[in-house]
Design a protein around this motif. Structure first.
Motif, short mmCIF file in Angstrom:
data_model
loop_
_atom_site.label_atom_id
_atom_site.label_comp_id
_atom_site.label_asym_id
_atom_site.label_seq_id
_atom_site.Cartn_x
_atom_site.Cartn_y
_atom_site.Cartn_z
N ALA A 43 20.03 66.04 0.49
CA ALA A 43 20.01 67.31 -0.23
C ALA A 43 21.38 67.97 -0.25
O ALA A 43 21.75 68.63 -1.22
N GLY A 71 21.55 68.08 -3.86
CA GLY A 71 20.71 69.23 -4.14
C GLY A 71 19.26 68.89 -3.84
O GLY A 71 18.81 67.78 -4.13
N LEU A 72 18.55 69.83 -3.31
CA LEU A 72 17.19 69.58 -2.85
C LEU A 72 16.26 69.21 -4.00
O LEU A 72 15.34 68.40 -3.84
N HIS A 73 16.49 69.80 -5.16
CA HIS A 73 15.60 69.56 -6.30
C HIS A 73 15.61 68.11 -6.75
O HIS A 73 14.65 67.63 -7.35
N VAL A 85 21.85 73.46 1.42
CA VAL A 85 20.44 73.08 1.44
C VAL A 85 19.55 74.31 1.58
O VAL A 85 18.51 74.41 0.92
N THR A 143 20.18 77.32 0.56
CA THR A 143 20.17 77.99 -0.74
C THR A 143 19.24 77.27 -1.71
O THR A 143 18.54 77.90 -2.50
N SER A 144 19.22 75.95 -1.64
CA SER A 144 18.31 75.16 -2.47
C SER A 144 16.86 75.49 -2.14
O SER A 144 16.01 75.58 -3.03
N TYR A 145 16.57 75.66 -0.86
CA TYR A 145 15.22 76.05 -0.45
C TYR A 145 14.86 77.42 -1.04
O TYR A 145 13.72 77.64 -1.49
#
Length: 212
Positions: free
Chosen positions: A22, A26-28, A109, A111-113
């Protein structure tokens, strides 16, 4: 005799793999197959421990929060002598700034959450906001301790200051990630606002010593 598997350790290894992937993509964009490849295990094993991507994401969020707590504790231990309220506050705020490889991955990560929590039911409201709420409560309590010890300016609303400092730290972290400013300038902003809150400045504070 077959080797005994430490399931907690295996879960942690998979969560670490999630954070690493991630942090790069990026986590998405991360799937369970990507995490399995990063961890060097089979997709079936990841599914055995977490069943769904939703459960993997929830565990990853918990793991990220635990790592953040460890970073804060390490910074407190690094402070000279017995850390008072300000040193602990600085440790908490500085741990979230992306000043090195690990903290950069954490900020990206996490922030991605936060973004996923807007649309993903599993992360929306609870349990995602449990961690920000806990940080807010912890910072408020530290400021209250400083207030009781007559270390901060009279009339300070400790809850409002805690909210403002955490929001500022998060915004500064993002500004470092996108290249708007460097770590020393972000640290200087935090130090400026802490000096505004506290009665006088403390020499040799952690915010004045940025990792190279």
């Amino acid at each position: 005799m077959p080797k005994r598997v430490d399931h907690t350790e295996r879960r942690t290894e998979i969560a670490e793999a999630l954070v690493r992937v991630a942090g790069r993509r990026g986590l998405h964009a991360v799937g369970m197959r990507d995490v399995a490849a990063e961890a060097g295990v089979s997709l079936r094993l990841v599914q055995y421990y977490f069943e769904t991507k939703e459960k993997l994401l929830l565990y990853g969020l918990q793991h990220l929060a635990e790592r953040f707590g460890e970073r804060v504790a390490a910074r407190c231990r690094a402070a000279e002598g017995s850390p008072g309220p300000r040193a602990k506050i600085e440790a908490l705020l500085m741990a979230s700034l992306p000043t090195d490889k690990e903290s950069r991955a954490f900020h990206l990560v996490y922030t991605s959450y936060a973004i996923l929590a807007v649309t993903e039911k599993a992360l929306a409201a609870q349990p995602f906001i449990q961690n920000p709420d806990a940080a807010e409560d912890a910072l408020t309590e530290l400021l209250r301790q400083a207030q009781e010890a007559d270390l901060i300016q009279p009339g300070v609303d400790v809850r409002l200051e805690a909210v403002g400092l955490l929001a500022m730290s998060a915004g500064l972290g993002t500004s470092i990630l996108v290249g708007q400013r460097n770590s020393p300038s972000a640290v200087a902003v935090l130090d400026h606002h802490l000096n505004r809150i506290f009665q006088g400045s403390r020499r040799g504070s952690p915010t004045q010593r940025t990792p190279e």
